[in-house]
Design a protein around this motif. Structure first.
Motif, short mmCIF file in Angstrom:
data_model
loop_
_atom_site.label_atom_id
_atom_site.label_comp_id
_atom_site.label_asym_id
_atom_site.label_seq_id
_atom_site.Cartn_x
_atom_site.Cartn_y
_atom_site.Cartn_z
N ALA A 183 0.83 -1.21 0.00
CA ALA A 183 0.00 0.00 0.00
C ALA A 183 0.86 1.25 0.00
O ALA A 183 0.59 2.22 -0.73
N SER A 184 1.93 1.26 0.79
CA SER A 184 2.83 2.41 0.84
C SER A 184 3.55 2.61 -0.49
O SER A 184 3.64 3.73 -1.01
N VAL A 185 4.09 1.53 -1.06
CA VAL A 185 4.81 1.63 -2.33
C VAL A 185 3.89 2.10 -3.44
O VAL A 185 4.26 2.94 -4.27
N THR A 186 2.66 1.57 -3.48
CA THR A 186 1.71 1.96 -4.52
C THR A 186 1.39 3.44 -4.44
O THR A 186 1.35 4.14 -5.47
N PHE A 187 1.17 3.94 -3.23
CA PHE A 187 0.81 5.36 -3.10
C PHE A 187 1.97 6.27 -3.45
O PHE A 187 1.80 7.29 -4.12
N ILE A 188 3.19 5.91 -3.03
CA ILE A 188 4.35 6.78 -3.24
C ILE A 188 4.76 6.82 -4.70
O ILE A 188 5.06 7.89 -5.25
N TYR A 189 4.78 5.65 -5.37
CA TYR A 189 5.37 5.58 -6.70
C TYR A 189 4.37 5.54 -7.84
O TYR A 189 4.76 5.70 -9.00
N TYR A 190 3.09 5.32 -7.54
CA TYR A 190 2.12 5.20 -8.62
C TYR A 190 1.00 6.23 -8.56
O TYR A 190 0.26 6.37 -9.53
N VAL A 191 0.86 6.95 -7.43
CA VAL A 191 -0.09 8.05 -7.36
C VAL A 191 0.61 9.33 -7.79
O VAL A 191 1.71 9.61 -7.29
N LEU A 218 0.48 14.77 2.01
CA LEU A 218 0.09 13.38 2.24
C LEU A 218 1.17 12.44 1.76
O LEU A 218 1.45 11.41 2.40
N ASN A 219 1.83 12.78 0.66
CA ASN A 219 2.92 11.95 0.15
C ASN A 219 4.08 11.90 1.12
O ASN A 219 4.70 10.85 1.32
N GLN A 220 4.39 13.04 1.77
CA GLN A 220 5.46 13.06 2.76
C GLN A 220 5.10 12.22 3.97
O GLN A 220 5.96 11.53 4.54
N VAL A 221 3.84 12.27 4.38
CA VAL A 221 3.40 11.47 5.53
C VAL A 221 3.53 9.98 5.22
O VAL A 221 4.03 9.20 6.05
N VAL A 222 3.08 9.58 4.03
CA VAL A 222 3.17 8.17 3.65
C VAL A 222 4.63 7.75 3.52
O VAL A 222 5.00 6.62 3.88
N THR A 223 5.48 8.65 3.03
CA THR A 223 6.91 8.34 2.92
C THR A 223 7.53 8.12 4.29
O THR A 223 8.35 7.21 4.48
N VAL A 224 7.14 8.94 5.27
CA VAL A 224 7.62 8.74 6.64
C VAL A 224 7.16 7.39 7.18
O VAL A 224 7.94 6.66 7.81
N ILE A 225 5.91 7.04 6.93
CA ILE A 225 5.40 5.74 7.38
C ILE A 225 6.16 4.61 6.70
O ILE A 225 6.54 3.62 7.34
N TYR A 226 6.42 4.76 5.42
CA TYR A 226 7.07 3.72 4.62
C TYR A 226 8.52 3.51 5.03
O TYR A 226 9.01 2.37 5.10
N THR A 227 9.23 4.60 5.33
CA THR A 227 10.67 4.51 5.61
C THR A 227 11.02 4.42 7.08
O THR A 227 12.05 3.86 7.43
N LEU A 228 10.18 4.96 7.97
CA LEU A 228 10.53 5.02 9.39
C LEU A 228 9.58 4.23 10.29
O LEU A 228 10.03 3.56 11.22
N ILE A 229 8.28 4.32 10.00
CA ILE A 229 7.31 3.65 10.88
C ILE A 229 7.22 2.16 10.59
O ILE A 229 7.16 1.33 11.51
N THR A 230 7.22 1.79 9.31
CA THR A 230 7.09 0.38 8.94
C THR A 230 8.20 -0.50 9.51
O THR A 230 7.92 -1.60 10.00
N PRO A 231 9.48 -0.08 9.47
CA PRO A 231 10.52 -0.93 10.10
C PRO A 231 10.32 -1.14 11.59
O PRO A 231 10.84 -2.12 12.14
#
Length: 335
Positions: free
Chosen positions: A251-259, A268-281
Motif C-alpha cells: 500500500a505504501s509503495v503503490t501510493f508513493i510511486y504510482y499516485v 500526504l505523500n510526505q506522511v506516507v513516505t515517513v510511514i514507509y521509511t521510518l514507521i514500517t521498520p
C-alpha cells in the motif's frame, strides 16, 4: 545552445520550517529510530541464540529484521541531522550512495516477502513434507537469491541514474534521495530511465507480486476445506502477521510511486513516505512479536520472567535427586 550550470549537490526540503516543530519531530523520530534498532536487533538475537526458533520461518524473519534496521538506518540518521541543522545540502555522490542502498534494501524486502509467502504455503498446504521441502539448504539459497536480486535491481537503477545531469533548481522535496525526485529535477532526457524503471519494475515487480499473493490463493482454498472452526483459526493465525506486513508494504509503495505527486497531495505523500521509511521498520517486528507465542516465550526466557518449571523438567530433577540419594546410601553402605 544555452549555457547551463551543472549542479553537483542538492538541497533536501525539511518536513517543517517551524523551529518548535523541528525539535518535536527530532525527538519523535529519534525515539522511533532507537526503538526500531533495539527491537529488531533483539529479534535477531533471539532467533540466533534460541534453538527453539531455528526453523525456516524465523530464519526469514531474522532477515526481515536485519533489512528493517538497515532500511531505517539509510534515511533516519540523515533526517535527524537535518532537523537539528540549517545545512540541508547533500552532495551528488552521497545522494547516489543513499539511492543505491535504499533501492537495494527495498528490493530485498520485496523479494523476501515472496519467500516468506512460499514458506507459509508449504507449512499449511504440505505440512508433512515441510521439513524436506524447506531444508536449510533451500532456505539459504532462497535468502541468497533475495539479496542478489535486490542488489541487481538497485545496481541497474543506480547505474542509469549516473547518466543524469542536473542544472537547477536542485531542491528535492523529500528528506532523502529517491529516484522519482531525481528524475523530476534532471535536465537530461529521462526517457531511457523511465523505460528502465518500467521494464525492470514490470518484470521483477510482477514476479514478486505473483510469488507473494498466489501462495495465499492456494492457502485460502486449502483452509476453507478444513471442517473445524478451530482448525481454520489456527491455520489463518500462522499467516496473518505476514499478510499485514505485506499489505502495509504494498500500500505504501503503490501510493508513493504510482499516485501522481501533485501539489495537493504533497503533504500526504510526505506522511506516507515517513510511514514507509521510518514507521514500517518499527511496526514489522511488533506485528510479528505481538502475535507470535514463540517470540514472546523467547523473550520471557531471555529476561528470566518465566520461572515455572515444566512437569517433565520437575520429573527429571526429582529422578536425578533420587539417584543421588540412592548413590550416597550405596556409598555409605560400604566399609
Amino acid at each position: 545552445m544555452k549555457n547551463l550550470t551543472k549542479v553537483t549537490g542538492f538541497i533536501l526540503i525539511s518536513l517543517s520550517d517551524h523551529p518548535n516543530n523541528l525539535h518535536l519531530l527530532f525527538v519523535v523520530f529519534f525515539l522511533i529510530y532507537v526503538l526500531t534498532v533495539i527491537i529488531n536487533f533483539l529479534i535477531i538475537i533471539f532467533i540466533f541464540t534460541d534453538s527453539r526458533l531455528h526453523n525456516p520461518m524465523y530464519f526469514f524473519l531474522g532477515n526481515l529484521a536485519f533489512i528493517d534496521v538497515s532500511y531505517s538506518s539509510v534515511t533516519a540518521p540523515r533526517l535527524l541531522v537535518d532537523l537539528l541543522t540549517k545545512n540541508h545540502s547533500m552532495s551528488l555522490p552521497a545522494c547516489t550512495t543513499q539511492l543505491f542502498f535504499f533501492i537495494y534494501l527495498a528490493g530485498a524486502e520485496l523479494f523476501l516477502l515472496s519467500a516468506m509467502s512460499y514458506d507459509r504455503y508449504i507449512a499449511i498446504c504440505h505440512p508433512l513434507h515441510y521439513s524436506q521441502i524447506m531444508s536449510w539448504t533451500v532456505c539459504t539459497q532462497m535468502a541468497f537469491g533475495v539479496w542478489v536480486l535486490g542488489f541487481v535491481y538497485s545496481l541497474v537503477h543506480t547505474l542509469f541514474s549516473l547518466r543524469l545531469t542536473f542544472c537547477g533548481p536542485n531542491f528535492i522535496h523529500n528528506f532523502f534521495c529517491d529516484l522519482p525526485h531525481l528524475l523530476k529535477i534532471s535536465c537530461t532526457d529521462t526517457s531511457i530511465n523511465v523505460l528502465v524503471v518500467v521494464i525492470v519494475g514490470v518484470l521483477l515487480g510482477t514476479v514478486a507480486f505473483v510469488a507473494t499473493f498466489y501462495p495465499y490463493v492456494r492457502i485460502f482454498s486449502a483452509v476453507l476445506k478444513i471442517r473445524t472452526v478451530d482448525g481454520k483459526r489456527k491455520a489463518f493465525s500462522t499467516c496473518t502477521s505476514h499478510l499485514t506486513v505485506v499489505f502495509i508494504f504494498y500500500a505504501s509503495v503503490t501510493f508513493i510511486y504510482y499516485v501522481p505527486n501533485t501539489s495537493n497531495l504533497l503533504t500526504l505523500n510526505q506522511v506516507v513516505t515517513v510511514i514507509y521509511t521510518l514507521i514500517t521498520p518499527l511496526l514489522n517486528p511488533l506485528i510479528y512479536s505481538l502475535r507470535n507465542k514463540d517470540l514472546k516465550a523467547a523473550l520471557r526466557r531471555t529476561l528470566h520472567v518465566d520461572r515455572k518449571i515444566p512437569v517433565n523438567v520437575r520429573g527429571n530433577k526429582a529422578q536425578s535427586l533420587f539417584r543421588r540419594i540412592q548413590f550416597r546410601r550405596l556409598h555409605l553402605s560400604f566399609p
